[in-house]
Design a protein around this motif. Structure first.
Motif, PDB file in Angstrom:
ATOM      1  N   LEU A   1     -22.041  15.568  22.471  1.00  0.00           N
ATOM      2  CA  LEU A   1     -22.247  16.963  22.087  1.00  0.00           C
ATOM      3  C   LEU A   1     -22.280  17.097  20.567  1.00  0.00           C
ATOM      4  O   LEU A   1     -23.161  17.760  20.000  1.00  0.00           O
ATOM      5  CB  LEU A   1     -21.143  17.816  22.701  1.00  0.00           C
ATOM      6  N   LEU A   2     -21.334  16.461  19.887  1.00  0.00           N
ATOM      7  CA  LEU A   2     -21.278  16.523  18.427  1.00  0.00           C
ATOM      8  C   LEU A   2     -22.474  15.825  17.796  1.00  0.00           C
ATOM      9  O   LEU A   2     -23.045  16.312  16.811  1.00  0.00           O
ATOM     10  CB  LEU A   2     -19.989  15.878  17.923  1.00  0.00           C
ATOM     11  N   ALA A   3     -22.872  14.684  18.351  1.00  0.00           N
ATOM     12  CA  ALA A   3     -23.985  13.932  17.782  1.00  0.00           C
ATOM     13  C   ALA A   3     -25.289  14.701  17.881  1.00  0.00           C
ATOM     14  O   ALA A   3     -26.124  14.658  16.972  1.00  0.00           O
ATOM     15  CB  ALA A   3     -24.118  12.579  18.491  1.00  0.00           C
ATOM     16  N   ARG A   4     -25.485  15.418  18.963  1.00  0.00           N
ATOM     17  CA  ARG A   4     -26.729  16.153  19.143  1.00  0.00           C
ATOM     18  C   ARG A   4     -26.789  17.392  18.263  1.00  0.00           C
ATOM     19  O   ARG A   4     -27.839  18.001  18.107  1.00  0.00           O
ATOM     20  CB  ARG A   4     -26.888  16.537  20.624  1.00  0.00           C
ATOM     21  N   THR A   5     -25.666  17.761  17.687  1.00  0.00           N
ATOM     22  CA  THR A   5     -25.629  18.918  16.796  1.00  0.00           C
ATOM     23  C   THR A   5     -25.538  18.500  15.332  1.00  0.00           C
ATOM     24  O   THR A   5     -26.229  19.057  14.480  1.00  0.00           O
ATOM     25  CB  THR A   5     -24.421  19.812  17.131  1.00  0.00           C
ATOM     26  N   HIS A   6     -24.700  17.505  15.056  1.00  0.00           N
ATOM     27  CA  HIS A   6     -24.422  17.139  13.669  1.00  0.00           C
ATOM     28  C   HIS A   6     -24.891  15.736  13.289  1.00  0.00           C
ATOM     29  O   HIS A   6     -24.717  15.341  12.140  1.00  0.00           O
ATOM     30  CB  HIS A   6     -22.922  17.261  13.401  1.00  0.00           C
ATOM     31  N   GLY A   7     -25.467  14.987  14.219  1.00  0.00           N
ATOM     32  CA  GLY A   7     -26.006  13.681  13.867  1.00  0.00           C
ATOM     33  C   GLY A   7     -25.114  12.520  14.261  1.00  0.00           C
ATOM     34  O   GLY A   7     -23.892  12.631  14.318  1.00  0.00           O
ATOM     35  N   ARG A   8     -25.754  11.395  14.539  1.00  0.00           N
ATOM     36  CA  ARG A   8     -25.052  10.206  14.988  1.00  0.00           C
ATOM     37  C   ARG A   8     -24.129   9.638  13.908  1.00  0.00           C
ATOM     38  O   ARG A   8     -23.090   9.049  14.213  1.00  0.00           O
ATOM     39  CB  ARG A   8     -26.099   9.159  15.407  1.00  0.00           C
ATOM     40  N   SER A   9     -24.463   9.805  12.641  1.00  0.00           N
ATOM     41  CA  SER A   9     -23.629   9.208  11.599  1.00  0.00           C
ATOM     42  C   SER A   9     -22.236   9.831  11.565  1.00  0.00           C
ATOM     43  O   SER A   9     -21.274   9.185  11.143  1.00  0.00           O
ATOM     44  CB  SER A   9     -24.289   9.348  10.230  1.00  0.00           C
ATOM     45  N   LEU A  10     -22.085  11.065  11.997  1.00  0.00           N
ATOM     46  CA  LEU A  10     -20.747  11.667  12.078  1.00  0.00           C
ATOM     47  C   LEU A  10     -19.893  10.895  13.071  1.00  0.00           C
ATOM     48  O   LEU A  10     -18.718  10.608  12.810  1.00  0.00           O
ATOM     49  CB  LEU A  10     -20.843  13.131  12.490  1.00  0.00           C
ATOM     50  N   ILE A  11     -20.462  10.529  14.218  1.00  0.00           N
ATOM     51  CA  ILE A  11     -19.721   9.778  15.230  1.00  0.00           C
ATOM     52  C   ILE A  11     -19.367   8.389  14.708  1.00  0.00           C
ATOM     53  O   ILE A  11     -18.257   7.898  14.924  1.00  0.00           O
ATOM     54  CB  ILE A  11     -20.542   9.666  16.526  1.00  0.00           C
ATOM     55  N   LEU A  12     -20.286   7.756  13.997  1.00  0.00           N
ATOM     56  CA  LEU A  12     -20.000   6.442  13.424  1.00  0.00           C
ATOM     57  C   LEU A  12     -18.854   6.533  12.424  1.00  0.00           C
ATOM     58  O   LEU A  12     -17.981   5.661  12.372  1.00  0.00           O
ATOM     59  CB  LEU A  12     -21.249   5.878  12.753  1.00  0.00           C
ATOM     60  N   GLY A  13     -18.846   7.609  11.636  1.00  0.00           N
ATOM     61  CA  GLY A  13     -17.756   7.809  10.697  1.00  0.00           C
ATOM     62  C   GLY A  13     -16.427   7.991  11.401  1.00  0.00           C
ATOM     63  O   GLY A  13     -15.385   7.489  10.951  1.00  0.00           O
ATOM     64  N   MET A  14     -16.442   8.701  12.532  1.00  0.00           N
ATOM     65  CA  MET A  14     -15.223   8.882  13.320  1.00  0.00           C
ATOM     66  C   MET A  14     -14.730   7.560  13.885  1.00  0.00           C
ATOM     67  O   MET A  14     -13.529   7.266  13.879  1.00  0.00           O
ATOM     68  CB  MET A  14     -15.483   9.888  14.438  1.00  0.00           C
ATOM     69  N   GLU A  15     -15.658   6.738  14.384  1.00  0.00           N
ATOM     70  CA  GLU A  15     -15.271   5.457  14.962  1.00  0.00           C
ATOM     71  C   GLU A  15     -14.702   4.522  13.902  1.00  0.00           C
ATOM     72  O   GLU A  15     -13.746   3.781  14.154  1.00  0.00           O
ATOM     73  CB  GLU A  15     -16.482   4.830  15.657  1.00  0.00           C
ATOM     74  N   LYS A  16     -15.278   4.553  12.701  1.00  0.00           N
ATOM     75  CA  LYS A  16     -14.757   3.724  11.618  1.00  0.00           C
ATOM     76  C   LYS A  16     -13.351   4.185  11.223  1.00  0.00           C
ATOM     77  O   LYS A  16     -12.483   3.368  10.920  1.00  0.00           O
ATOM     78  CB  LYS A  16     -15.696   3.790  10.412  1.00  0.00           C
ATOM     79  N   HIS A  17     -13.139   5.504  11.217  1.00  0.00           N
ATOM     80  CA  HIS A  17     -11.824   6.035  10.879  1.00  0.00           C
ATOM     81  C   HIS A  17     -10.779   5.560  11.884  1.00  0.00           C
ATOM     82  O   HIS A  17      -9.694   5.123  11.501  1.00  0.00           O
ATOM     83  CB  HIS A  17     -11.870   7.564  10.859  1.00  0.00           C
ATOM     84  N   VAL A  18     -11.114   5.634  13.177  1.00  0.00           N
ATOM     85  CA  VAL A  18     -10.189   5.189  14.219  1.00  0.00           C
ATOM     86  C   VAL A  18      -9.916   3.693  14.085  1.00  0.00           C
ATOM     87  O   VAL A  18      -8.779   3.231  14.224  1.00  0.00           O
ATOM     88  CB  VAL A  18     -10.751   5.513  15.610  1.00  0.00           C
TER      89      VAL A  18
END
Length: 331
Positions: A180-197
């Protein structure tokens, strides 16, 4: 709205409502909220807002007894998506007139309507999933839910099809929120979240000051996760004895070379499973495990769950085909 690859910092915040039912699954709700909280933290601004709602706006008890305050559904702020969160007592709620009336009402609104786990069967009951692909958990044998034989079910942990969001349970909710977030704000946001985790769970290792031979070995291991090499061959390749190598690992990393190598292979296997593109036997073989049974034992010991629980968690396609263009507002 097509799936965006890059993060768009000026995209408006996604407004999500979580509609709780009595005895809702608290674990599922927590797994849905944590990615949203993390997204705001990583983005450095509010990329999503959420509201905790119920029909009457009273405090509700989760299935584990935790009481949660809610706001009346008819007093909710404007929403882009409304997601129903129920529990295992679904059979006691399927015939409630007020609940079904509200489900019908919200299904007609130009927003996305979703459900987590068993609550998806409530959407099916009122026809809200007719004409949509959906991902639902297997019903209990004693229930009458099998009567919904016209549903277009997909064999995936979650499914986003236009204005419908469904997933099979608590472990799939994270993937649904990411999509849901990726389709609104882009895949790079999710990648940034995964790197943070990944940074949060990685133990502090002073490898930048580690001996050169240890750094060589770590690099060699990282380069041979799919085609694994025996420890003694890698030690020979970098010109060091196995005994000296053991001492280097114990002193600097607190474990043996074989333990560290196994951990890296299991992390690689986790990523392959989550991609949804590889079968478990293939992942086990390609990550150097002699048998599927051995792989399952090691995986459960390391991650605490069976490998199948992580299959396709980051799945972005159903049956190899991209999902239809998605819009939170029905555009």
């Amino acid at each position: 709205m097509q799936l965006n690859e890059s993060f768009h910092p000026q995209s408006p915040a996604v407004r999500i409502g979580f509609w709780l039912l009595e005895a809702f699954d608290f674990y599922t709700l927590a797994n849905a909220l944590e990615p949203l909280r993390l997204a705001n933290q990583v983005a450095g601004r509010s990329v999503c807002h959420w509201q905790i709602l119920s029909l009457e706006g009273q405090s509700l008890n989760a299935s584990n007894g935790i009481t949660t305050a809610t706001k009346r559904l008819d007093q909710a702020q404007p929403l882009d998506a409304l997601i129903v969160c129920g529990g295992e007592n679904l059979h006691t709620q399927m015939d409630l007139p007020d609940l079904n009336h509200q489900l019908h009402r919200w299904a007609k609104k130009p927003i996305s309507l979703g459900a987590m786990g068993n609550a998806g069967w409530l959407l099916a009951q009122v026809g809200a999933l007719d004409g949509y692909r959906c991902s639902l958990p297997e019903p209990e044998p004693s229930s009458s839910l099998g009567a919904f034989n016209e549903l277009t079910l997909v064999a995936a942990p979650f499914c986003v099809d236009r204005q419908r969001l469904t997933c099979v349970g608590p472990l799939a909710v994270k993937g649904l929120m990411h999509e849901l977030l990726a389709r609104t704000h882009g895949r790079s946001l999710i990648l940034g979240m995964e790197k943070h985790v990944a940074r949060q769970v990685r133990p502090l290792q002073r490898t930048h000051n580690a001996p050169a031979k240890l750094q060589e070995m770590l690099t060699l291991m990282s380069e041979h996760l799919t085609r694994t090499l025996p420890i003694n061959e890698m030690a020979e390749a970098i010109g060091i004895s196995c005994r000296h190598l053991e001492r280097l690992f114990k002193k600097n990393l607190g474990c043996s070379p074989s333990r560290h190598y196994l951990d890296l292979r299991l992390q690689q296997a986790n990523q392959l499973l989550q991609s949804g593109q590889r079968q478990m036997p293939d992942v086990a073989r390609d990550c150097g495990f002699v048998s599927v049974q051995h792989f399952i034992r090691c995986y459960r010991h390391y991650f605490g769950v069976h490998p199948r629980d992580h299959v396709g968690v980051n799945l972005l396609a159903i049956g190899g085909q991209p999902l239809a263009p998605f819009s939170l507002n029905g555009e």
